[in-house]
Design an enzyme around this catalytic site. Structure first.
Site, PDB file in Angstrom:
ATOM      1  N   GLU A 193      84.555  83.546 -27.938  1.00  0.00           N
ATOM      2  CA  GLU A 193      85.150  82.206 -27.934  1.00  0.00           C
ATOM      3  C   GLU A 193      86.649  82.328 -27.696  1.00  0.00           C
ATOM      4  O   GLU A 193      87.280  83.312 -28.074  1.00  0.00           O
ATOM      5  CB  GLU A 193      84.853  81.482 -29.249  1.00  0.00           C
ATOM      6  CG  GLU A 193      83.359  81.296 -29.496  1.00  0.00           C
ATOM      7  CD  GLU A 193      83.075  80.527 -30.782  1.00  0.00           C
ATOM      8  OE1 GLU A 193      83.981  79.836 -31.278  1.00  0.00           O
ATOM      9  OE2 GLU A 193      81.942  80.618 -31.280  1.00  0.00           O
ATOM     10  N   HIS A 229      92.187  69.365 -32.281  1.00  0.00           N
ATOM     11  CA  HIS A 229      92.851  70.618 -32.628  1.00  0.00           C
ATOM     12  C   HIS A 229      92.822  70.699 -34.160  1.00  0.00           C
ATOM     13  O   HIS A 229      93.671  70.127 -34.840  1.00  0.00           O
ATOM     14  CB  HIS A 229      94.297  70.631 -32.130  1.00  0.00           C
ATOM     15  CG  HIS A 229      94.432  70.599 -30.649  1.00  0.00           C
ATOM     16  ND1 HIS A 229      93.844  71.541 -29.831  1.00  0.00           N
ATOM     17  CD2 HIS A 229      95.092  69.755 -29.814  1.00  0.00           C
ATOM     18  CE1 HIS A 229      94.135  71.280 -28.573  1.00  0.00           C
ATOM     19  NE2 HIS A 229      94.897  70.191 -28.527  1.00  0.00           N
ATOM     20  N   ARG A 236      79.636  85.161 -34.517  1.00  0.00           N
ATOM     21  CA  ARG A 236      79.183  83.962 -35.218  1.00  0.00           C
ATOM     22  C   ARG A 236      77.808  84.170 -35.837  1.00  0.00           C
ATOM     23  O   ARG A 236      77.519  83.652 -36.921  1.00  0.00           O
ATOM     24  CB  ARG A 236      79.174  82.773 -34.258  1.00  0.00           C
ATOM     25  CG  ARG A 236      78.953  81.427 -34.928  1.00  0.00           C
ATOM     26  CD  ARG A 236      79.046  80.302 -33.924  1.00  0.00           C
ATOM     27  NE  ARG A 236      80.428  80.043 -33.519  1.00  0.00           N
ATOM     28  CZ  ARG A 236      81.246  79.224 -34.170  1.00  0.00           C
ATOM     29  NH1 ARG A 236      80.829  78.594 -35.257  1.00  0.00           N
ATOM     30  NH2 ARG A 236      82.469  79.022 -33.738  1.00  0.00           N
ATOM     31  N   ASP A 240      84.003  74.684 -49.524  1.00  0.00           N
ATOM     32  CA  ASP A 240      82.951  73.827 -50.064  1.00  0.00           C
ATOM     33  C   ASP A 240      82.091  74.641 -51.025  1.00  0.00           C
ATOM     34  O   ASP A 240      80.933  74.956 -50.755  1.00  0.00           O
ATOM     35  CB  ASP A 240      82.107  73.261 -48.910  1.00  0.00           C
ATOM     36  CG  ASP A 240      81.071  72.263 -49.415  1.00  0.00           C
ATOM     37  OD1 ASP A 240      81.264  71.727 -50.526  1.00  0.00           O
ATOM     38  OD2 ASP A 240      80.071  72.031 -48.704  1.00  0.00           O
ATOM     39  N   CYS A 269      93.543  73.024 -36.060  1.00  0.00           N
ATOM     40  CA  CYS A 269      94.693  73.732 -36.644  1.00  0.00           C
ATOM     41  C   CYS A 269      95.781  72.754 -37.074  1.00  0.00           C
ATOM     42  O   CYS A 269      96.496  72.986 -38.052  1.00  0.00           O
ATOM     43  CB  CYS A 269      95.267  74.717 -35.636  1.00  0.00           C
ATOM     44  SG  CYS A 269      94.058  75.820 -34.903  1.00  0.00           S
ATOM     45  N   GLU A 289      87.055  77.149 -40.133  1.00  0.00           N
ATOM     46  CA  GLU A 289      85.623  77.219 -39.820  1.00  0.00           C
ATOM     47  C   GLU A 289      85.036  78.542 -40.287  1.00  0.00           C
ATOM     48  O   GLU A 289      83.891  78.593 -40.734  1.00  0.00           O
ATOM     49  CB  GLU A 289      85.380  77.034 -38.328  1.00  0.00           C
ATOM     50  CG  GLU A 289      83.901  77.078 -37.984  1.00  0.00           C
ATOM     51  CD  GLU A 289      83.565  76.455 -36.657  1.00  0.00           C
ATOM     52  OE1 GLU A 289      82.397  76.526 -36.254  1.00  0.00           O
ATOM     53  OE2 GLU A 289      84.470  75.883 -36.015  1.00  0.00           O
TER      54      GLU A 289
END
Length: 895
Positions: free
Chosen positions: A582, A861, A549, A650, A863, A593
């Site tokens: 994670e 969730h 990350r 974005d 997904c 993400e």
């Protein structure tokens, strides 16, 4: 002979009433003789005799006691249809069969009667009798086998005086139900033809000249009806093929303005209007047959006239036409060969927006009517409805006319990449397995687009908005999975609406793209499995990215760079992202993400790859970036992967970026949103009324600053600092200024960016289906967040329903949030703060019960767009827990 009679004779000789398929003498051709005058007279005589046989077989002589077995008036005569009568008439002529004289009680037919002895000896008969017959015929209008504007008004005036419009109705029925008659009608007059007519006119012409002109006229008709010349009949003389060659690609020989005036005058009468309707029902099947089996357009390009004439009928969209007439006509029109469709599109492109809108509404109403009046489903596909399919094909012609008639930019096209995108190393294996790479055919291109030499993206502004061509009822009933199958298979038996993407909305097209991407992913996965079995290598069916990350850019771009160099086909595999440390399993949410974090990092102005304009809130390529081209290629790959994996990013680019991705260069007009301040300055320069050279004192050398504020100079022309901008060359200055800012200054960066984008999307129907503004919607999603639409489509699970207390309190709380808080909620629940294509109403969100009242935060969730909401005891606690969850949400863990 008066001028009207002469014009009649010149353009359309008296003929027997015939079916649209042909006349009774279509196959007849007299052998040539040396004397042209004698040949014309003999042809005239033969023509009149065949007509008499034809009328004798179809109408009879009028004598009830007639004993001629080949006369319709005789007892026991078996009636025959027009085509059979036509063939029999020719046979009777060849054997010189008995010919009845018309009974005194029966009116004369459309042809002037010749004495039966003319067949063996002479073409002459009693001229006075013939002259009377001609005038009697004109009173009944039975010799009118095609129409002109003047002839229509003449008949209309006579009918108006008698207050009986039945003769006009019969004429319209006869002409408008005959393909041959309609093709000959409403021809544009030629100056030399008028002069010849005037030179032949005279008040005191004797009867010999009158009859001689009629005979010559009939001979011309016989020549036109012979097989040798039937393919070039134009109704304006014998030089048919030459006339065709004189027409421009966007011209037809029909006088369109005259047709419009005639329709305007006649359609106000209901009875006459019904004649057009009935004639169209009779005409269409014959036209469809001609185009399907007889290749009639290649033999006579003027056949296109009948479609031009029919489409000028402003009542085509009325309910009376929707049931039978218009569907049949659309089926006939859809059979037009590609060159004919292209010519229609070119012709209609010169029409105004009002006429284009009327034609669009005509076909759209038929499609909507058929969709609403039928129950289409997975078993009864709309693709199998002939009327809907035919109307869609016709609408395509109007669509390209709309593009051609709009504001076109045909010149500014981006050059193709110099180096081809490397192919997969699995190519050899595919050949061994009998597989063929799909991109060998190249990207799909519409045949009509190729024929016209135009692309939709060449149109800056169409005559009417592209949205007018979208049919929402059709989109609602279309089974996209089936339609996509037809699109890929490309069979002649099954029609795919994806071949007409203009009629589909962005949501439907996005679904088609989704199917294409998923099938490609499965295909790559299958090939990988086979490859691993053959080579014994480790199975790797996914595009796996394991990233930290805190080092997401370094990890992701290095991995993607390796894949792009070693095996670009792996980019077509399904993306599977794992964040180190994670526990989240990527079923779509982790990827969302990942993309969000990558975009935030890449477009950070501190990195220096893109510049950010505070006024427009848009990013642009940094021409003085220190990053190499490979970095921009990788950014293009990320953008392509987002589309390929159905993720919304974005990103904030001006529209010119998407136009350039679709193959167009940036021009001055693109500066309007890319750099509005510069655009306004250059626009004022173009509009300045004073002396540009003296008042502004600017040259062809421009200056701009780099990312660090350093001034940079650039000559738009060689020694530009010495070339002043004047009133004469200011357009060139503006064009070159825009060319530099949007193309040349960022050429290396953008080419690398586009190359990376195409590595992922080169086999996709992306360019075929979407326009640049739709590509932006596809990548960025909708900026309009309609949470009321989201509330309407949300589903509930685990014990909640729409009437549950906490659900009502949840929606009241969410609607009270500010814009930023609503975006946080979307990010928390779906993995992105943008609405998908089609708006939030297309987002399938689920709110599930996650236990009784508790201090735990809501979870999600991403997904599957599922919000797990405990049953909090009060609204205040719900709001506090929800705000905390959406504000500080980051990372993935196992629940």
């Amino acid at each position: 002979m008066n001028s009207d009679e002469k014009e009649d004779c010149e353009c359309a000789p008296p003929q027997a009433e015939t079916s649209p398929a042909g006349g009774p003498y279509r196959e007849y051709e007299e052998p040539e003789i040396e004397n042209p005058e004698a040949s014309r007279m003999k042809r005239a005589a033969a023509k009149h005799l065949i007509e008499r046989y034809y009328h004798q077989l179809t109408e009879g002589c009028g004598n009830e006691s007639c004993s001629n077995s080949w006369c319709a008036s005789s007892v026991g005569f078996n009636r025959m249809d027009n085509n059979a009568a036509a063939v029999k008439a020719l046979e009777l002529y060849k054997v010189n069969a008995k010919l009845c004289d018309p009974h005194p009680s029966k009116k004369v037919t459309a042809s002037a009667h010749l004495d039966s002895s003319a067949h063996s000896n002479s073409a002459s008969s009693n001229r006075k009798s013939n002259h009377k017959d001609v005038h009697s015929v004109r009173d009944n209008f039975k010799d009118v086998n095609y129409l002109t504007e003047e002839k229509v008004y003449e008949i209309l005036d006579i009918c108006g005086e008698k207050e009986d419009y039945s003769p006009l109705i019969r004429v319209i029925g006869r002409v408008f139900s005959s393909a041959e008659g309609l093709v000959q009608s409403f021809r544009r007059s030629k100056p030399h033809t008028k002069e010849e007519l005037k030179s032949l006119q005279g008040k005191d012409e004797d009867k010999d000249e009158d009859e001689k002109e009629a005979a010559a006229c009939s001979a011309t008709a016989m020549e036109e009806d012979s097989p040798a010349s039937s393919s070039s009949r134009l109704g304006e003389g014998s030089s048919g093929e030459n006339d065709v060659q004189k027409l421009a690609p966007d011209e037809v020989s029909v006088d369109i303005e005259a047709v419009r005036r005639v329709y305007e005058r006649l359609l106000s009468n209901e009875k006459i209007e019904a004649a057009f309707l009935n004639a169209l029902v009779y005409l269409s099947p014959n036209v469809e047959c001609d185009l399907t089996y007889h290749n009639v357009y290649s033999r006579d390009p003027n056949y296109l006239n009948l479609f031009v004439i029919v489409m000028e009928n402003s009542n085509l969209h009325s309910p009376e036409y929707l049931e039978i007439a218009l569907p049949q006509f659309c089926k006939a029109m859809s059979k037009l060969p590609l060159p004919a469709q292209a010519k229609l599109a070119c012709l209609w492109s010169h029409y105004g927006a009002e006429q284009i809108q009327r034609m669009v509404e005509t076909f759209q109403q038929l499609i909507t009517y058929k969709v609403i009046s039928n129950e289409f489903n997975s078993r009864n596909l709309v693709n199998d409805d002939d009327a809907v399919v035919a109307a869609t094909k016709c609408l395509k012609i109007v669509y390209y006319a709309n593009v051609l008639g709009g504001d076109l930019d045909m010149e500014h096209n981006e050059d193709e990449d110099e180096e081809p995108i490397p192919e997969s190393s699995e190519l050899t294996l595919q050949e061994l397995l009998g597989e063929e790479r799909r991109n060998k055919k190249g990207p799909r291109v519409d045949p009509l687009e190729t024929e016209l030499g135009i692309r939709t993206n060449d149109c800056r502004r169409p005559l009417i908005a592209f949205e007018e061509f979208v049919n929402e009822p059709l989109n609602e009933v279309l089974e996209m999975d089936k339609d996509y199958t037809f699109f890929k298979v490309e069979t002649e038996n099954k029609f795919s609406f994806m071949t007409c993407p203009f009629i589909l909305n962005a949501v439907t097209k996005n679904l088609g793209l989704y199917y294409d991407n998923r099938i490609r992913m499965y295909s790559e996965r299958r090939i990988t499995v086979l490859y691993s079995l053959v080579q014994g290598q480790q199975l790797n069916p996914y595009l796996r990215l394991k990233v930290r990350r805190d080092h997401i850019i370094d990890d992701a771009l290095v991995r993607l760079e390796m894949i792009a160099m070693e095996n670009p086909a792996d980019l077509k595999k399904q993306l599977y992202v794992e964040f180190e440390g994670e526990q989240g399993v990527d079923e779509g949410g982790v990827s969302k993400e990942f993309f969000q974090l990558v975009v935030e990092e890449i477009f950070n102005p501190d990195i220096g790859m893109f510049t950010y304009d505070e006024r427009t809130k848009l990013f642009w390529f940094n021409p003085s970036s220190f990053e190499n081209e490979g970095q921009y290629t990788l950014i293009g790959i990320v953008l392509g992967l987002a589309i390929y994996n159905n993720c919304i990013l974005d990103v904030h680019f001006p529209m010119v970026v998407y136009r350039k991705l679709m193959g167009k260069k940036g021009t001055f007009r693109d500066l309007a949103d890319a750099n509005p301040v510069l655009y306004q300055s250059l626009k004022e320069l173009l509009e300045y009324e004073g002396s540009v050279e003296e008042d502004m004192m600017i040259t062809f050398q421009i200056s701009h600053t780099d990312l660090f504020g350093n001034p940079l100079m650039y000559d738009l022309r060689e020694n530009g600092d010495k070339i002043p901008v004047t009133n004469e060359n200011r357009k060139e200055f503006v064009a070159q200024y825009a060319e530099y800012m949007l193309n040349k200054s960022v050429e290396k960066q953008f080419k690398a960016f586009r190359r990376g984008f195409h590595m992922v999307t080169n086999e996709s129907p992306l360019k075929y289906l979407f326009r640049p503004e739709e590509i932006e919607l596809l990548i960025c999603g909708s900026r309009n967040l309609d949470f009321l639409a989201l509330e309407e489509t949300t589903e509930y699970d685990g014990g909640y329903n729409r009437d549950s207390r906490i659900i009502k309190e949840f929606w009241e709380t969410l609607h009270s949030f500010g814009e930023e808080q609503k975006r946080f909620f979307l990010q928390f629940t779906t993995g992105t703060d943008r609405a998908p294509v089609g708006g939030l109403g297309k987002l399938k969100m689920i709110i599930a019960k996650n236990g009784p009242d508790t201090d735990r935060l809501p979870t999600s969730h991403t997904c599957f767009n599922v919000l797990l909401l405990p049953e909090y005891s009060c609204r205040e606690k719900l709001k506090e827990r929800l705000l905390k969850a959406i504000t500080y949400a980051k990372g993935f863990g196992m629940l």
